[in-house]
Write a protein that holds these residues in place. Sequence first.
Motif, PDB file in Angstrom:
ATOM      1  N   VAL A  58     -32.113  -0.125 -42.121  1.00 11.40           N
ATOM      2  CA  VAL A  58     -33.431  -0.290 -42.737  1.00 11.40           C
ATOM      3  C   VAL A  58     -33.827   1.040 -43.365  1.00 11.40           C
ATOM      4  N   LYS A  59     -34.356   0.978 -44.570  1.00 12.96           N
ATOM      5  CA  LYS A  59     -34.850   2.195 -45.214  1.00 12.96           C
ATOM      6  C   LYS A  59     -36.130   2.643 -44.523  1.00 12.96           C
ATOM      7  N   GLN A  60     -36.185   3.898 -44.150  1.00 11.50           N
ATOM      8  CA  GLN A  60     -37.351   4.437 -43.462  1.00 11.50           C
ATOM      9  C   GLN A  60     -38.624   4.215 -44.275  1.00 11.50           C
ATOM     10  N   ARG A  61     -38.512   4.323 -45.583  1.00 12.86           N
ATOM     11  CA  ARG A  61     -39.658   4.120 -46.480  1.00 12.86           C
ATOM     12  C   ARG A  61     -40.270   2.732 -46.281  1.00 12.86           C
ATOM     13  N   GLN A  62     -39.431   1.720 -46.099  1.00 15.43           N
ATOM     14  CA  GLN A  62     -39.948   0.361 -45.906  1.00 15.43           C
ATOM     15  C   GLN A  62     -40.731   0.241 -44.604  1.00 15.43           C
ATOM     16  N   LEU A  63     -40.359   1.017 -43.602  1.00 17.45           N
ATOM     17  CA  LEU A  63     -41.085   0.979 -42.325  1.00 17.45           C
ATOM     18  C   LEU A  63     -42.418   1.711 -42.407  1.00 17.45           C
ATOM     19  N   GLU A  64     -42.463   2.760 -43.181  1.00 18.44           N
ATOM     20  CA  GLU A  64     -43.636   3.629 -43.206  1.00 18.44           C
ATOM     21  C   GLU A  64     -44.768   3.127 -44.094  1.00 18.44           C
ATOM     22  N   GLU A  65     -44.459   2.319 -45.099  1.00 19.43           N
ATOM     23  CA  GLU A  65     -45.450   1.936 -46.098  1.00 19.43           C
ATOM     24  C   GLU A  65     -46.037   0.552 -45.834  1.00 19.43           C
ATOM     25  N   PRO A  66     -47.279   0.485 -45.341  1.00 20.57           N
ATOM     26  CA  PRO A  66     -47.915  -0.824 -45.185  1.00 20.57           C
ATOM     27  C   PRO A  66     -48.220  -1.448 -46.544  1.00 20.57           C
ATOM     28  N   GLN A  67     -48.215  -2.752 -46.578  1.00 17.71           N
ATOM     29  CA  GLN A  67     -48.496  -3.499 -47.801  1.00 17.71           C
ATOM     30  C   GLN A  67     -49.430  -4.648 -47.457  1.00 17.71           C
ATOM     31  N   LEU A  68     -49.989  -5.256 -48.481  1.00 22.37           N
ATOM     32  CA  LEU A  68     -50.810  -6.453 -48.274  1.00 22.37           C
ATOM     33  C   LEU A  68     -50.232  -7.596 -49.090  1.00 22.37           C
ATOM     34  N   GLU A 116     -44.916  -3.567 -36.202  1.00 16.31           N
ATOM     35  CA  GLU A 116     -44.371  -3.526 -34.842  1.00 16.31           C
ATOM     36  C   GLU A 116     -43.058  -2.758 -34.799  1.00 16.31           C
ATOM     37  N   LEU A 117     -42.197  -2.973 -35.782  1.00 14.79           N
ATOM     38  CA  LEU A 117     -40.935  -2.248 -35.824  1.00 14.79           C
ATOM     39  C   LEU A 117     -41.184  -0.756 -36.026  1.00 14.79           C
ATOM     40  N   PHE A 118     -42.137  -0.423 -36.908  1.00 10.39           N
ATOM     41  CA  PHE A 118     -42.495   0.978 -37.121  1.00 10.39           C
ATOM     42  C   PHE A 118     -43.006   1.616 -35.831  1.00 10.39           C
ATOM     43  N   ASP A 119     -43.856   0.904 -35.081  1.00  6.78           N
ATOM     44  CA  ASP A 119     -44.363   1.421 -33.807  1.00  6.78           C
ATOM     45  C   ASP A 119     -43.231   1.689 -32.826  1.00  6.78           C
ATOM     46  N   GLU A 120     -42.240   0.815 -32.777  1.00  6.19           N
ATOM     47  CA  GLU A 120     -41.100   1.005 -31.869  1.00  6.19           C
ATOM     48  C   GLU A 120     -40.305   2.247 -32.256  1.00  6.19           C
ATOM     49  N   VAL A 121     -40.121   2.450 -33.551  1.00  5.72           N
ATOM     50  CA  VAL A 121     -39.393   3.622 -34.033  1.00  5.72           C
ATOM     51  C   VAL A 121     -40.199   4.889 -33.772  1.00  5.72           C
ATOM     52  N   ASP A 122     -41.483   4.847 -34.099  1.00  6.55           N
ATOM     53  CA  ASP A 122     -42.346   6.023 -34.002  1.00  6.55           C
ATOM     54  C   ASP A 122     -42.665   6.400 -32.555  1.00  6.55           C
ATOM     55  N   ALA A 123     -43.049   5.442 -31.743  1.00  3.64           N
ATOM     56  CA  ALA A 123     -43.502   5.731 -30.382  1.00  3.64           C
ATOM     57  C   ALA A 123     -42.372   5.791 -29.359  1.00  3.64           C
ATOM     58  N   HIS A 124     -41.309   5.007 -29.598  1.00  3.75           N
ATOM     59  CA  HIS A 124     -40.262   4.895 -28.579  1.00  3.75           C
ATOM     60  C   HIS A 124     -38.887   5.324 -29.067  1.00  3.75           C
ATOM     61  N   GLN A 125     -38.816   5.891 -30.266  1.00  2.00           N
ATOM     62  CA  GLN A 125     -37.573   6.370 -30.855  1.00  2.00           C
ATOM     63  C   GLN A 125     -36.466   5.314 -30.861  1.00  2.00           C
ATOM     64  N   VAL A 126     -36.852   4.051 -31.107  1.00  2.00           N
ATOM     65  CA  VAL A 126     -35.875   2.973 -31.245  1.00  2.00           C
ATOM     66  C   VAL A 126     -35.122   3.184 -32.551  1.00  2.00           C
ATOM     67  N   GLY A 127     -33.829   2.957 -32.540  1.00  3.51           N
ATOM     68  CA  GLY A 127     -33.003   3.112 -33.732  1.00  3.51           C
ATOM     69  C   GLY A 127     -32.411   4.497 -33.831  1.00  3.51           C
ATOM     70  N   SER A 128     -31.431   4.628 -34.710  1.00  7.39           N
ATOM     71  CA  SER A 128     -30.751   5.909 -34.951  1.00  7.39           C
ATOM     72  C   SER A 128     -30.982   6.312 -36.398  1.00  7.39           C
ATOM     73  N   ARG A 129     -31.446   7.517 -36.599  1.00  9.09           N
ATOM     74  CA  ARG A 129     -31.719   8.002 -37.952  1.00  9.09           C
ATOM     75  C   ARG A 129     -30.443   8.529 -38.600  1.00  9.09           C
ATOM     76  N   ALA A 130     -30.313   8.213 -39.887  1.00 11.42           N
ATOM     77  CA  ALA A 130     -29.211   8.719 -40.703  1.00 11.42           C
ATOM     78  C   ALA A 130     -29.793   8.985 -42.088  1.00 11.42           C
ATOM     79  N   GLY A 131     -30.211  10.216 -42.319  1.00 11.06           N
ATOM     80  CA  GLY A 131     -30.888  10.541 -43.572  1.00 11.06           C
ATOM     81  C   GLY A 131     -32.221   9.830 -43.618  1.00 11.06           C
ATOM     82  N   ARG A 132     -32.446   9.049 -44.690  1.00 12.17           N
ATOM     83  CA  ARG A 132     -33.695   8.281 -44.843  1.00 12.17           C
ATOM     84  C   ARG A 132     -33.527   6.826 -44.409  1.00 12.17           C
TER      85      ARG A 132
END
Length: 133
Positions: A72-82, A107-123
């Motif tokens: 998943v692109k980190q940008r897609q997790l960080e940017e809320p949309q309507l 919810e996925l962003f919260d898991e990544v941000d608060a609980h470090q779910v996932g592995s980062r590779a660049g962006r």
Amino acid sequence: MSRKQNLYIGRSGQMAVMAEFLARGYNVAVPEVDRGDDLFVVRDADGSLSRIQVKSAIAKATRQGFSARFKVKQRQLEEPQLPDLHFVFTTRWQRRWAEFLLIPRAELFDEVDAHQVGSRAGRDIWFHLVFTG
């Protein structure tokens, strides 16, 4: 797996997700321009619209079931949309689409941000999902 094979798996996963939404009574459309949304899903009962990003993977056997990795692109997790984006992770296992996991972007962003779910590779962020049973 080659890039060409990834394109076929990605597109077939998207179509499997479309079929699942249709079978559940939702109306589904593919945007003419891909700006991060793979599908628009409308609940006909009340007109609510959802933006969907489909992530598809071929599973690998584990001792108790199977697992798959999704990027998943980190940008897609960080940017809320309507309306906000939802991710559907779908897994191909034993020659069929076996699992569909729907999770809202927030919810996925919260898991990544608060609980470090996932592995980062660049962006990008990689998620490793394990299915048992």
